[in-house]
Design a protein around this motif. Structure first.
Motif, PDB file in Angstrom:
ATOM      1  N   ALA A 102     -24.210  31.633  26.045  1.00 44.61           N
ATOM      2  CA  ALA A 102     -24.442  30.924  24.055  1.00 44.61           C
ATOM      3  C   ALA A 102     -25.381  32.388  24.014  1.00 44.61           C
ATOM      4  N   GLY A 103     -24.550  32.157  22.596  1.00 46.50           N
ATOM      5  CA  GLY A 103     -25.017  33.809  21.682  1.00 46.50           C
ATOM      6  C   GLY A 103     -24.903  34.958  22.074  1.00 46.50           C
ATOM      7  N   ASP A 104     -24.061  34.712  23.291  1.00 48.22           N
ATOM      8  CA  ASP A 104     -23.064  36.606  23.109  1.00 48.22           C
ATOM      9  C   ASP A 104     -21.339  35.907  22.348  1.00 48.22           C
ATOM     10  N   PRO A 105     -20.854  36.620  21.071  1.00 42.04           N
ATOM     11  CA  PRO A 105     -20.568  36.290  20.585  1.00 42.04           C
ATOM     12  C   PRO A 105     -18.919  36.477  21.753  1.00 42.04           C
ATOM     13  N   VAL A 106     -19.337  37.238  22.432  1.00 46.10           N
ATOM     14  CA  VAL A 106     -17.804  37.886  23.581  1.00 46.10           C
ATOM     15  C   VAL A 106     -17.750  36.471  24.272  1.00 46.10           C
ATOM     16  N   TYR A 107     -17.939  35.580  24.161  1.00 47.51           N
ATOM     17  CA  TYR A 107     -17.711  33.948  24.773  1.00 47.51           C
ATOM     18  C   TYR A 107     -17.564  33.550  24.017  1.00 47.51           C
ATOM     19  N   GLU A 108     -17.638  33.699  22.279  1.00 54.61           N
ATOM     20  CA  GLU A 108     -17.414  32.268  21.795  1.00 54.61           C
ATOM     21  C   GLU A 108     -15.885  32.094  21.579  1.00 54.61           C
ATOM     22  N   PHE A 109     -15.918  30.770  21.272  1.00 55.33           N
ATOM     23  CA  PHE A 109     -14.889  30.345  21.000  1.00 55.33           C
ATOM     24  C   PHE A 109     -14.390  29.241  19.268  1.00 55.33           C
ATOM     25  N   GLY A 110     -13.114  29.775  19.119  1.00 53.30           N
ATOM     26  CA  GLY A 110     -12.785  29.335  17.809  1.00 53.30           C
ATOM     27  C   GLY A 110     -11.334  29.108  17.554  1.00 53.30           C
ATOM     28  N   ASN A 111     -10.472  28.007  17.897  1.00 57.43           N
ATOM     29  CA  ASN A 111      -9.133  27.880  17.262  1.00 57.43           C
ATOM     30  C   ASN A 111      -9.063  28.399  16.062  1.00 57.43           C
ATOM     31  N   GLY A 112      -9.606  28.513  14.765  1.00 58.47           N
ATOM     32  CA  GLY A 112      -8.750  28.928  14.147  1.00 58.47           C
ATOM     33  C   GLY A 112      -8.017  28.115  12.843  1.00 58.47           C
ATOM     34  N   TYR A 113      -7.567  26.827  13.395  1.00 54.37           N
ATOM     35  CA  TYR A 113      -7.173  26.178  12.862  1.00 54.37           C
ATOM     36  C   TYR A 113      -7.503  24.812  12.149  1.00 54.37           C
ATOM     37  N   ARG A 114      -8.934  24.941  11.504  1.00 58.48           N
ATOM     38  CA  ARG A 114      -9.419  24.217  10.551  1.00 58.48           C
ATOM     39  C   ARG A 114      -9.628  25.026   9.284  1.00 58.48           C
ATOM     40  N   GLY A 115      -9.565  26.115   9.806  1.00 54.27           N
ATOM     41  CA  GLY A 115      -9.616  27.159   8.376  1.00 54.27           C
ATOM     42  C   GLY A 115     -10.117  27.216   7.613  1.00 54.27           C
ATOM     43  N   ILE A 116     -12.210  27.264   8.146  1.00 49.87           N
ATOM     44  CA  ILE A 116     -12.566  26.762   7.602  1.00 49.87           C
ATOM     45  C   ILE A 116     -13.871  27.607   7.720  1.00 49.87           C
ATOM     46  N   ASP A 117     -13.681  28.806   9.125  1.00 47.23           N
ATOM     47  CA  ASP A 117     -14.633  29.253   9.286  1.00 47.23           C
ATOM     48  C   ASP A 117     -14.355  31.330   9.190  1.00 47.23           C
ATOM     49  N   PRO A 118     -14.895  31.736   8.138  1.00 46.47           N
ATOM     50  CA  PRO A 118     -14.535  33.144   8.370  1.00 46.47           C
ATOM     51  C   PRO A 118     -13.880  34.224   9.499  1.00 46.47           C
ATOM     52  N   GLN A 119     -14.957  33.921  10.369  1.00 46.86           N
ATOM     53  CA  GLN A 119     -14.783  34.246  11.769  1.00 46.86           C
ATOM     54  C   GLN A 119     -13.539  33.668  12.620  1.00 46.86           C
ATOM     55  N   SER A 120     -13.333  32.907  12.599  1.00 49.81           N
ATOM     56  CA  SER A 120     -12.084  32.091  12.770  1.00 49.81           C
ATOM     57  C   SER A 120     -11.001  32.362  12.569  1.00 49.81           C
ATOM     58  N   GLN A 121      -9.976  33.589  12.149  1.00 51.61           N
ATOM     59  CA  GLN A 121      -9.232  33.159  11.541  1.00 51.61           C
ATOM     60  C   GLN A 121      -7.647  33.924  12.454  1.00 51.61           C
ATOM     61  N   ARG A 122      -6.484  33.798  11.782  1.00 51.61           N
ATOM     62  CA  ARG A 122      -5.293  34.198  12.708  1.00 51.61           C
ATOM     63  C   ARG A 122      -5.185  35.804  12.078  1.00 51.61           C
ATOM     64  N   GLU A 123      -4.636  35.671  13.495  1.00 54.09           N
ATOM     65  CA  GLU A 123      -4.240  37.644  12.939  1.00 54.09           C
ATOM     66  C   GLU A 123      -5.359  38.923  12.551  1.00 54.09           C
ATOM     67  N   SER A 124      -6.308  38.071  12.260  1.00 52.17           N
ATOM     68  CA  SER A 124      -7.903  38.825  11.435  1.00 52.17           C
ATOM     69  C   SER A 124      -8.125  39.999  13.233  1.00 52.17           C
ATOM     70  N   LEU A 125      -9.680  41.027  12.054  1.00 51.80           N
ATOM     71  CA  LEU A 125     -10.032  41.383  13.396  1.00 51.80           C
ATOM     72  C   LEU A 125     -11.322  42.147  12.527  1.00 51.80           C
ATOM     73  N   GLY A 126     -12.091  41.871  13.269  1.00 50.17           N
ATOM     74  CA  GLY A 126     -13.648  42.692  13.520  1.00 50.17           C
ATOM     75  C   GLY A 126     -14.256  41.562  13.339  1.00 50.17           C
TER      76      GLY A 126
END
Length: 198
Positions: A102-126
């Motif tokens: 918990a709290g380690d970004p390497v192990y976080e999950f987001g499927n990107g389908y809702r389109g609301i989280d800037p850090q959970s987007q298709r084809e994004s990097l960094g």
């Protein structure tokens, strides 16, 4: 190999993890040492197919995705045999493994389908999608002036140019959408019921 590894991930039950790419600092994706060791994202299940952050002159940089620590963690969590454990003991151990990361970004999950989280987007990097999009657009600006020269063939029509231009236009829109998601977006961190916060 990258595509096959991604699809095998699906075959063994791993969903897309579009949040994985936000775990790494954007400028690290220009580093040969970093990208060769860690890849573009902690998960091959992310749609981070190509390193568009890398710029001309960034020699030795990895350009395509590879398996990462999130994948190894998820496979271990889903398939590890725990000899002698009762169902309740196994359930508790699996919950403990989640809490340890918990709290380690390497192990976080987001499927990107809702389109609301800037850090959970298709084809994004960094971690910085705005900076990454600036790098991507800079690369497109180098490519566009050469499109005709790179796609023309003697006695042929411009079908190749049309196809490449359409793909390039899609990439441009993608970079812009990665930036737009930061306006009014909501950072979403998934948690289990036994974690603090909501």
């Amino acid at each position: 190999r990258g595509v096959i590894s991604h699809e095998i991930g699906h075959a063994i039950g791993l969903p897309h993890n579009m949040k994985a790419s936000s775990a790494y600092p954007t400028d690290s994706l220009r580093s040969p040492e970093f990208t060769q060791e860690y890849g573009l994202t902690p998960s091959i299940m992310d749609y981070a197919r190509v390193n568009y952050v890398a710029q001309p002159g960034d020699e030795g940089v990895r350009y395509i995705r590879m398996m990462g620590p999130y994948d190894l963690y998820a496979i271990n969590w889903g398939y590890r045999y725990i000899p002698g454990a009762t169902t309740q003991e196994e359930k508790q151990l699996l919950s403990d493994w989640i809490l340890e990361k918990a709290g380690d970004p390497v192990y976080e999950f987001g499927n990107g389908y809702r389109g609301i989280d800037p850090q959970s987007q298709r084809e994004s990097l960094g971690a910085d999608q705005i900076k990454a999009s600036e790098y991507g657009l800079a690369n497109l600006k180098k490519v566009v002036p050469n499109l005709v020269k790179w796609t023309q063939k003697d006695n042929q029509d411009y079908d190749d140019l049309e196809e490449v231009y359409r793909e390039l236009n899609g990439m441009w829109r993608g970079y812009i959408n990665h930036v737009v998601a930061n306006v009014g977006g909501i950072y979403e961190t998934r948690k289990t019921a036994d974690q603090e916060g909501s």
